[in-house]
Design a protein around this motif. Structure first.
Motif, PDB file in Angstrom:
ATOM      1  N   GLY A  27       7.165  -4.470  -0.089  1.00 61.14           N
ATOM      2  CA  GLY A  27       6.529  -3.157  -0.060  1.00 61.14           C
ATOM      3  C   GLY A  27       5.041  -3.214  -0.309  1.00 61.14           C
ATOM      4  N   LYS A  28       4.530  -2.247  -1.051  1.00 62.67           N
ATOM      5  CA  LYS A  28       3.088  -2.127  -1.243  1.00 62.67           C
ATOM      6  C   LYS A  28       2.476  -3.262  -2.055  1.00 62.67           C
ATOM      7  CE  LYS A  28       2.754   2.827  -0.362  1.00 62.67           C
ATOM      8  NZ  LYS A  28       2.324   2.570   1.025  1.00 62.67           N
ATOM      9  N   PRO A  29       3.148  -3.813  -3.074  1.00 61.86           N
ATOM     10  CA  PRO A  29       2.557  -4.990  -3.730  1.00 61.86           C
ATOM     11  C   PRO A  29       2.310  -6.144  -2.755  1.00 61.86           C
ATOM     12  CG  PRO A  29       4.258  -4.064  -5.122  1.00 61.86           C
ATOM     13  CD  PRO A  29       4.338  -3.331  -3.803  1.00 61.86           C
ATOM     14  N   ARG A  30       3.235  -6.369  -1.840  1.00 62.58           N
ATOM     15  CA  ARG A  30       3.043  -7.434  -0.854  1.00 62.58           C
ATOM     16  C   ARG A  30       1.918  -7.078   0.110  1.00 62.58           C
ATOM     17  NH1 ARG A  30       6.147 -11.628  -0.527  1.00 62.58           N
ATOM     18  NH2 ARG A  30       6.105 -13.021   1.269  1.00 62.58           N
ATOM     19  N   GLN A  31       1.774  -5.804   0.413  1.00 59.28           N
ATOM     20  CA  GLN A  31       0.679  -5.343   1.257  1.00 59.28           C
ATOM     21  C   GLN A  31      -0.664  -5.621   0.586  1.00 59.28           C
ATOM     22  OE1 GLN A  31       1.589  -1.374   2.467  1.00 59.28           O
ATOM     23  NE2 GLN A  31      -0.112  -1.223   3.908  1.00 59.28           N
ATOM     24  N   VAL A  32      -0.736  -5.367  -0.732  1.00 59.07           N
ATOM     25  CA  VAL A  32      -1.946  -5.688  -1.493  1.00 59.07           C
ATOM     26  C   VAL A  32      -2.246  -7.179  -1.412  1.00 59.07           C
ATOM     27  CG1 VAL A  32      -2.924  -5.809  -3.828  1.00 59.07           C
ATOM     28  CG2 VAL A  32      -1.746  -3.734  -3.072  1.00 59.07           C
ATOM     29  N   LEU A  33      -1.230  -7.996  -1.649  1.00 62.42           N
ATOM     30  CA  LEU A  33      -1.407  -9.444  -1.587  1.00 62.42           C
ATOM     31  C   LEU A  33      -1.911  -9.877  -0.210  1.00 62.42           C
ATOM     32  CD1 LEU A  33      -1.018 -12.287  -2.819  1.00 62.42           C
ATOM     33  CD2 LEU A  33       1.343 -12.196  -1.981  1.00 62.42           C
ATOM     34  N   GLU A  52      -5.850   1.058   2.651  1.00 61.13           N
ATOM     35  CA  GLU A  52      -4.800   0.277   3.296  1.00 61.13           C
ATOM     36  C   GLU A  52      -3.416   0.801   2.938  1.00 61.13           C
ATOM     37  OE1 GLU A  52      -2.318  -2.372   5.138  1.00 61.13           O
ATOM     38  OE2 GLU A  52      -4.438  -1.969   5.546  1.00 61.13           O
ATOM     39  N   LEU A  53      -3.210   1.146   1.683  1.00 58.86           N
ATOM     40  CA  LEU A  53      -1.885   1.554   1.219  1.00 58.86           C
ATOM     41  C   LEU A  53      -1.512   2.966   1.622  1.00 58.86           C
ATOM     42  CD1 LEU A  53      -1.870   0.042  -2.391  1.00 58.86           C
ATOM     43  CD2 LEU A  53      -0.841  -0.903  -0.327  1.00 58.86           C
ATOM     44  N   TRP A  54      -2.512   3.878   1.625  1.00 59.17           N
ATOM     45  CA  TRP A  54      -2.182   5.298   1.826  1.00 59.17           C
ATOM     46  C   TRP A  54      -3.046   5.988   2.873  1.00 59.17           C
ATOM     47  CZ3 TRP A  54      -2.673   3.577  -3.461  1.00 59.17           C
ATOM     48  CH2 TRP A  54      -1.444   3.396  -4.094  1.00 59.17           C
ATOM     49  N   ASP A  55      -3.865   5.248   3.569  1.00 54.21           N
ATOM     50  CA  ASP A  55      -4.741   5.795   4.604  1.00 54.21           C
ATOM     51  C   ASP A  55      -5.600   6.913   4.006  1.00 54.21           C
ATOM     52  OD1 ASP A  55      -5.917   5.927   7.065  1.00 54.21           O
ATOM     53  OD2 ASP A  55      -4.239   6.834   8.098  1.00 54.21           O
ATOM     54  N   ASP A  56      -5.614   8.093   4.635  1.00 56.29           N
ATOM     55  CA  ASP A  56      -6.471   9.187   4.164  1.00 56.29           C
ATOM     56  C   ASP A  56      -5.739  10.170   3.268  1.00 56.29           C
ATOM     57  OD1 ASP A  56      -8.693   8.224   5.572  1.00 56.29           O
ATOM     58  OD2 ASP A  56      -8.042   9.232   7.410  1.00 56.29           O
ATOM     59  N   THR A  64      -4.249   4.212 -10.490  1.00 51.96           N
ATOM     60  CA  THR A  64      -3.270   3.725 -11.461  1.00 51.96           C
ATOM     61  C   THR A  64      -2.125   2.996 -10.763  1.00 51.96           C
ATOM     62  OG1 THR A  64      -3.810   5.530 -12.982  1.00 51.96           O
ATOM     63  CG2 THR A  64      -1.691   4.417 -13.298  1.00 51.96           C
ATOM     64  N   THR A  65      -1.669   3.559  -9.654  1.00 48.11           N
ATOM     65  CA  THR A  65      -0.585   2.926  -8.906  1.00 48.11           C
ATOM     66  C   THR A  65      -1.024   1.584  -8.343  1.00 48.11           C
ATOM     67  OG1 THR A  65       0.258   5.118  -8.317  1.00 48.11           O
ATOM     68  CG2 THR A  65       1.073   3.248  -7.034  1.00 48.11           C
ATOM     69  N   LEU A  66      -2.255   1.503  -7.843  1.00 46.58           N
ATOM     70  CA  LEU A  66      -2.788   0.223  -7.352  1.00 46.58           C
ATOM     71  C   LEU A  66      -2.807  -0.803  -8.474  1.00 46.58           C
ATOM     72  CD1 LEU A  66      -4.236  -1.632  -5.339  1.00 46.58           C
ATOM     73  CD2 LEU A  66      -6.382  -0.487  -5.967  1.00 46.58           C
ATOM     74  N   GLN A  72       2.111  -6.142 -11.177  1.00 43.08           N
ATOM     75  CA  GLN A  72       3.397  -6.710 -10.756  1.00 43.08           C
ATOM     76  C   GLN A  72       3.204  -8.083 -10.134  1.00 43.08           C
ATOM     77  OE1 GLN A  72       5.713  -4.190  -8.148  1.00 43.08           O
ATOM     78  NE2 GLN A  72       7.027  -5.885  -7.490  1.00 43.08           N
ATOM     79  N   LEU A  73       2.188  -8.214  -9.278  1.00 39.79           N
ATOM     80  CA  LEU A  73       1.909  -9.512  -8.655  1.00 39.79           C
ATOM     81  C   LEU A  73       1.535 -10.555  -9.703  1.00 39.79           C
ATOM     82  CD1 LEU A  73      -0.161  -8.293  -5.560  1.00 39.79           C
ATOM     83  CD2 LEU A  73       2.124  -9.322  -5.494  1.00 39.79           C
ATOM     84  N   ARG A  74       0.703 -10.177 -10.663  1.00 39.69           N
ATOM     85  CA  ARG A  74       0.285 -11.117 -11.699  1.00 39.69           C
ATOM     86  C   ARG A  74       1.472 -11.565 -12.552  1.00 39.69           C
ATOM     87  NH1 ARG A  74      -5.302  -7.947 -13.414  1.00 39.69           N
ATOM     88  NH2 ARG A  74      -6.696  -9.076 -11.976  1.00 39.69           N
ATOM     89  N   LYS A  75       2.346 -10.627 -12.901  1.00 38.40           N
ATOM     90  CA  LYS A  75       3.521 -10.983 -13.694  1.00 38.40           C
ATOM     91  C   LYS A  75       4.400 -11.980 -12.955  1.00 38.40           C
ATOM     92  CE  LYS A  75       4.143  -6.766 -16.474  1.00 38.40           C
ATOM     93  NZ  LYS A  75       5.013  -5.577 -16.686  1.00 38.40           N
TER      94      LYS A  75
END
Length: 309
Positions: A27-33, A52-56, A64-66, A72-75
């Motif tokens: 999901g979105k964590p992988r999108q961030v990565l 990238e995650l939510w467009d406009d 906060t969600t980002l 989550q990725l760091r953990k």
């Protein structure tokens, strides 16, 4: 920590050490990565990541969600690397100047390696060494394990990055085919070119190489049919006709049912495919002799160069 790690984006996204996958997040964590890796080792602003995650239409607590996704990725990285989360934040997935970045260090990464090999091949072509260029281009193409970022949802920024990399891969394939043509090894590329023109029905460079490879292999009528198919596809789908350069190639094939005894060198290939502005030679160049060449398209390490995806 990073020296024995491997990062991959030319296919599915992968962060590995000693063959073990370090990030299973979806999901979105992988999108961030994925966006961080595509830009590695450069910083990606929080604003760009939110776009990238939510467009406009980001949620009210987008920042906060980002931050939660990064945490989550760091953990997960810390757990699988056997280090503390603070170590990951300091040495690997860093907060930097209002954004984040992946500090690659000496880790293996397929994306910069692909670009490095392309540059090496270009230098070899400039030096007139088609054999070295062909080997290096084959190695560069062998880094691709499937469509770029295959297992990640694409927002606006990843979509643009993936499209740019897809174009770079196609350009690299065209260069690879040119090296094979320049060495009179046209039969080796027939099957791959045939598959590629089906996947890219408006790509003139691929159609031109297929036409020339077919002609040299003794399939002149089929080479002319490839041009007609391109014309139909471009007219029906785009409302345009093919460019003058491939029309010149069609004219040469139609007017030259039996080439001379010589084989085309790289300058002749460029002359036929791109016109006289690409070479200082006079005259029309040669198409090469039909019916010669070997079979089986092989990459530099002896494995099949796959374009099936």
């Amino acid at each position: 920590m990073r020296g024995d790690m491997e990062f991959r984006v030319l296919g599915s996204v992968s962060v590995r050490r000693d063959g073990a996958e370090l990030v299973q997040a979806t999901g979105k964590p992988r999108q961030v990565l994925a966006l961080l890796l595509i830009n590695g080792p450069h910083r990606v602003s929080a604003k760009s990541l939110i776009t990238e995650l939510w467009d406009d239409a980001p949620p009210r607590r987008a920042m906060t969600t980002l931050q939660t996704h990064v945490l989550q990725l760091r953990k997960e990285l810390a757990r699988n690397l056997g280090v503390g989360r603070d170590t990951v934040a300091q040495d690997l997935l860093q907060t930097h100047d209002g954004g984040y970045r992946v500090a690659l260090g000496a880790a293996e990464f397929d994306l910069p390696e692909f670009h490095r090999l392309r540059s090496m091949a270009q230098a070899a072509l400039t030096a007139g060494d088609s054999m070295v260029a062909s080997r290096v281009l084959s190695e560069a193409l062998g880094l691709w394990r499937g469509p770029v970022l295959a297992d990640v949802e694409h927002g606006r920024l990843l979509h643009a990055a993936a499209a740019e990399l897809d174009r770079a891969r196609l350009e690299t394939l065209v260069l690879f085919f040119d090296t094979r043509l320049s060495m009179n090894r046209h039969r080796e590329i027939l099957s791959e070119l045939t598959r590629l023109v089906v996947r890219h029905p408006h790509h003139e460079d691929l159609h031109a190489r297929l036409m020339l490879a077919l002609y040299r292999s003794g399939y002149r009528v089929r080479a002319l049919e490839v041009y007609e198919e391109l014309c139909r596809n471009m007219h029906n789908d785009l409302g345009v006709r093919p460019s003058a350069s491939i029309a010149r190639l069609r004219g040469r094939v139609a007017a030259d049912p039996a080439a001379g005894d010589g084989c085309a060198d790289q300058a002749d290939v460029l002359h036929v495919l791109h016109g006289p502005q690409e070479t200082s030679r006079g005259g029309g160049g040669t198409l090469g002799s039909p019916g010669s060449g070997s079979t089986g398209i092989l990459s530099g390490n002896g494995s099949e160069l796959s374009t099936a995806w």
